[in-house]
Design an enzyme around this catalytic site. Structure first.
Site, PDB file in Angstrom:
ATOM      1  N   ASN A 848       0.733  -1.258   0.000  1.00 22.86           N
ATOM      2  CA  ASN A 848       0.000   0.000   0.000  1.00 22.86           C
ATOM      3  C   ASN A 848       0.767   1.316   0.000  1.00 22.86           C
ATOM      4  OD1 ASN A 848      -2.696  -1.267   0.336  1.00 22.86           O
ATOM      5  ND2 ASN A 848      -1.821  -1.935   2.279  1.00 22.86           N
ATOM      6  N   TYR A 849       1.991   1.295   0.376  1.00 20.92           N
ATOM      7  CA  TYR A 849       2.690   2.568   0.539  1.00 20.92           C
ATOM      8  C   TYR A 849       3.913   2.819  -0.312  1.00 20.92           C
ATOM      9  CZ  TYR A 849      -0.279   3.462   4.546  1.00 20.92           C
ATOM     10  OH  TYR A 849      -1.361   3.704   5.350  1.00 20.92           O
TER      11      TYR A 849
END
Length: 890
Positions: A848-849
């Site tokens: 996700n990052y």
DNA sequence: CCCTTGACTTGGATTAATCTTC
DNA sequence: GAAGATTAATCCAAGTCAAGGG
């Protein structure tokens, strides 16, 4: 070495830490403590023993055996030749090199396609459009970095944790500290608190020195020079310009054409750069030339993809496709490659959408095992038995120790039993017969032969096949969660007020389907029942939804899988936005720094909150209802969650998302420290620290600073920036394994910053001691070998079973010795890594990052096969990033 | 504005599949 | 070759944030 062998695990870990320097050492320690804490919290009353006492069924297990044939086919590829895999396999992965439709934001930019073209068409168009806009002055790579501004503060954090000070040992997350100091916001930085800074440690380990490169830092070594160049490079970023721009813009909602256009332009800019060079060959390809030589992978893969799709399409599906095509899209879904249906037109997310709805879990099959009430068997109706079984099966989970769980369960179950049922209270219930039955079933399943399991699996796959895919704008895409959630007991995290409640079965008439106007309405698989509603809303991406039985205000959605172009596109936009922040961050920091001392209390709170989000990567912190677990984020921090430690440290302690504990002590600028004291003054421990603030106010303010900016962007920025920075700085020449180690270190750093934790596996301790033992054993072997070597050299026979060793020459012995040493070393490293990562979850940030382009570009630059970093799902999810330029800089 | 609804991303735990080891 | 360990896939809860209605 020795420490490891003779000490217990703790010692061992310490040793390891030393390797990294003091910092690490600290961290480990803290980590372990943390774990303890965590586990305590999580388990609440029950301690491990709870499990042992009962049968601790090891659910995991599995079939240990696989048929050799099948396995062999796959495994080899995966392992050693990553490349082959991608090319050879028919799986979705193969498409990763293909340019996916997703990837072109440009399409949206151009935006004017008033008419919805079919996917492929659009794609083509898009492709040509490349030229365009280059509005932003700067090239990205360069400008972006301004001197130090762009570094994430968090990276530079310093945590100091003194363990000692806390009585309870939990120190916690030491995130790493950052390095040197510098992290401060521009102006502040100048004045920065030097005092504390250095802290005793700045170890040079890699962790910290983020960008400070130009400054003194030398750890960097050779790379530093290079880096410096990059970093300082230029950049005069138009901050001023931008800021003025922004301010003028009033509400930048994405939907707002104007603002969105702006953002997109920015994107374009980046994009264009990237696109320009696609000549590079994907790394994997380069390395593995064995597979196809030469040609561009993309073309090859494209073909493969096409093949695959065709193959997998079911007849039914094909039919539908045909129909759909008729209605407008001519593209062959199997072939489309680049395009993006994107958001060019306003809110529209798709033009044509075809899918088969969702699949329901099988109806409940009563087992007839009778539970006991006050020692006597009780007859239950199938409905009652079903719920009793849900509870029985959870006997050895920690939920059984929670009163809330039991009372909620009892309350819902009792409704099924009826007031006058024999069963009048949960305490007198004995679910053992059901539990035992369940264990037996599980065992049976485990014991099935490989063939049986395989057959079962195929059967299931066959049934699900039609639900697995959707056709979006002519492109066949995987559906994410096409299985309707089965009934069960709600497993809320932390102290959730609703844990244990019955999550009832979902029926077709609970479900709303969203599908293209011209697509056939999916038939409902349960005879006699029908969908609640059919919609044709192309401004949303969901295929179906139903309302959450636990909290009717919420919905459960069925979306496309992460590998889909729709998801990929928004993923890319997310990272582009974070990259854009890099250009604004300097001004943003300057602005909030100024407001630390504002008289306007709201401004002051916004400034401090923004600072914390920037520096610590905290989440925004929306308000929560009373019927949810009590957790907080930045805006909802309570007075009691922050403790000021003179002269300028803040100690944070609170439960964040998923009730994961955030513990961190960090040095802050004096004005921030004072502001916190002021916000706390006169309040009770449970009062809001930022009483004038909430996420909507905060985000509204952020939007004035940069179009589209919200609190979560800082987390993405922080994470991706840190990865890029650490990789750039710390990657050294060496073999692939070492480079992967560097990557993992960076990944770990990000996980720590984001507080991505995992619980320690039950067997962790056992595994560690086993390793310790093994090392000791090898050490014994080593000693013997050395003795023998000495004897052999003197012409004596080796000790112990001399006849067997008779032929050993000194050379052979020496070789063995060095092999053994290497083995021991490796074991030690593994052990250290294991201990080090036992509470850190690396996956979340990867998914996700971390901008995948950073990873892909790095892999290309350093000849690390991308498959070593991204698994199959990630490769599919990040298909849009695979053709990034090796020089890509976040 | 404030509050609610709606849609989509993020996240740890579970479970299943695969790889290692003895 | 099976137990054990590791990794990948799945599951579904829990956040974020925009937009709509009053």
């Amino acid at each position: 070495m020795m420490a490891a062998e003779d000490s217990d695990k703790l010692n061992v870990s310490d040793d390891f830490d030393d390797e990294d320097g003091p910092v690490v050492f600290k961290r480990t320690n803290t980590t372990s403590k943390k774990n303890q804490l965590l586990s305590e919290v999580k388990k609440s009353t029950s301690s491990l023993d709870g499990q042992t006492q009962r049968k601790t069924p090891d659910m995991s297990s599995s079939n240990g055996q696989n048929s050799g044939v099948q396995k062999s086919k796959i495994s080899p590829a995966t392992k050693t030749l990553p490349i082959d895999i991608s090319t050879a396999s028919t799986s979705p992965v193969s498409s990763f090199n293909v340019k996916s439709p997703v990837a072109n934001p440009k399409a949206s930019l151009s935006g004017d396609k008033s008419k919805p073209l079919s996917g492929s068409k659009v794609l083509n168009d898009v492709k040509e459009e490349k030229p365009s806009v280059k509005q932003l002055p700067k090239e990205n790579s360069k400008d972006s970095d301004d001197e130090e501004d762009d570094k994430p503060l968090s990276a530079r954090l310093k945590m100091n944790s003194n363990h000692n000070s806390k009585a309870a040992p939990i120190v916690k997350k030491p995130v790493e500290d950052s390095d040197d100091d510098d992290d401060l916001p521009l102006s502040a930085r100048l004045s920065r608190n030097s005092g504390t800074s250095g802290s005793g440690y700045d170890h040079s380990d890699q962790k910290k020195p983020l960008l400070k490169v130009h400054k003194s830092h030398q750890e960097g070594s050779s790379t530093s020079v290079k880096q410096e160049k990059l970093v300082t490079g230029s950049v005069k970023r138009p901050l001023d310009k931008t800021s003025s721009l922004n301010s003028s813009v009033k509400k930048p909602k994405l939907s707002d054409p104007a603002s969105s256009a702006k953002i997109k332009q920015v994107f374009v800019k980046h994009e264009s750069k990237v696109d320009d060079d696609d000549d590079h060959i994907p790394i994997s390809q380069r390395l593995a030339k064995s597979s196809a030589s030469g040609n561009k992978s993309s073309s090859m893969k494209k073909i493969e993809k096409g093949v695959k799709v065709n193959k997998s399409g079911s007849a039914l599906f094909k039919k539908q496709v045909k129909k759909m095509k008729k209605s407008g899209s001519k593209s062959e879904y199997s072939k489309s490659t680049k395009l993006l249906p994107s958001a060019g037109d306003g809110q529209k997310k798709w033009t044509t959408l075809v899918h088969n709805g969702v699949i329901f879990p099988p109806p409940y099959k009563p087992h007839g095992r009778k539970m006991l009430y006050k020692g006597k068997p009780v007859d239950l109706t199938p409905e009652q038995e079903e719920v009793a079984t849900m509870f029985a099966v959870m006997q050895d989970t920690d939920y059984m120790q929670k009163e809330k769980f039991k009372s909620n369960f009892w309350s819902d179950w009792r409704k099924l039993l009826g007031k006058n049922h024999v069963i009048q209270n949960l305490e007198d219930c004995d679910f053992t017969p059901i539990y035992d039955w369940f264990q037996v079933e599980k065992e049976k399943k485990k014991q099935m032969s490989t063939e049986e399991k395989k057959a079962l699996k195929e059967e299931k796959a066959k049934q699900e096949e039609k639900y697995m895919w959707a056709i979006v704008d002519g492109v066949k895409e995987k559906v994410g969660n096409f299985r309707v959630e089965p009934p069960g007991l709600f497993r809320g995290r932390g102290e959730h007020p609703k844990m244990g409640k019955l999550k009832r079965r979902i029926h077709p008439d609970d479900i709303t389907i969203n599908i293209g106007k011209d697509a056939p309405i999916p038939e409902c698989s349960i005879p006699g029942e029908k969908w609640k509603e059919i919609r044709h809303d192309n401004t949303v991406t969901w295929l179906a939804f139903w309302s959450d039985p636990i909290n009717p205000k919420l919905f459960k959605y069925v979306f496309l899988a992460a590998s889909s172009s729709l998801k990929g596109q928004s993923d890319k936009e997310k990272y582009e936005k974070a990259r854009m922040l890099k250009n604004y961050i300097g001004n943003i920091r300057a602005a909030y720094t100024k407001d630390f001392t504002s008289k306007d209390i709201t401004r002051k709170q916004i400034a401090v909150a923004t600072y914390l989000i920037d520096k610590l990567a905290l989440r925004a912190g929306n308000e929560k209802d009373d019927d949810e677990a009590d957790t907080v984020g930045c805006c909802t921090l309570k007075v009691e969650n922050v403790t000021a430690e003179a002269p300028n440290k803040l100690q944070f302690s609170f439960l964040g998302k998923d009730s994961i504990k955030y513990e961190n002590t960090v040095e802050v600028e004096l004005p921030v420290y004072n502001a916190i004291l002021k916000f706390q003054k006169g309040k009770r421990p449970g009062d809001d620290l930022f009483d004038m603030l909430d996420t909507s106010k905060l985000n509204a303010h952020l939007k004035e600073l940069m179009p589209g900016l919200t609190a979560k962007v800082f987390r993405t920025f922080n994470a991706s920036f840190t990865l890029d920075d650490m990789l750039t700085k710390d990657t050294k020449d060496g073999d692939v394994a070492e480079k992967i180690g560097t990557y993992q270190a960076a990944n770990k750093q990000v996980a720590i910053i984001c507080n991505h934790q995992r619980s320690v596996s039950k067997s962790h301790t056992a595994q560690m001691s086993k390793l310790t033992e093994k090392i000791a054993e090898l050490q014994g072997v080593l000693k013997e070998l050395k003795t023998d070597l000495g004897r052999v050299k003197k012409g004596k026979a080796p000790l112990k079973s001399p006849e067997r060793k008779r032929n050993l020459t000194p050379d052979a012995l020496e070789k063995k010795i060095s092999q053994t040493n290497a083995k021991i070393e490796k074991m030690r490293r593994d052990m250290k890594t294991k201990e080090d990562l036992k509470t850190v979850a690396l996956g979340t940030s990867k998914i996700n990052y971390l901008d995948p382009r950073i990873t892909v570009a790095w892999c290309k630059r350093h000849e690390v096969p991308i498959e070593k970093i991204f698994n199959k799902s990630l490769l599919a999810k990040f298909a849009w990033a695979m053709d990034v330029d090796p020089d890509f800089k976040f």
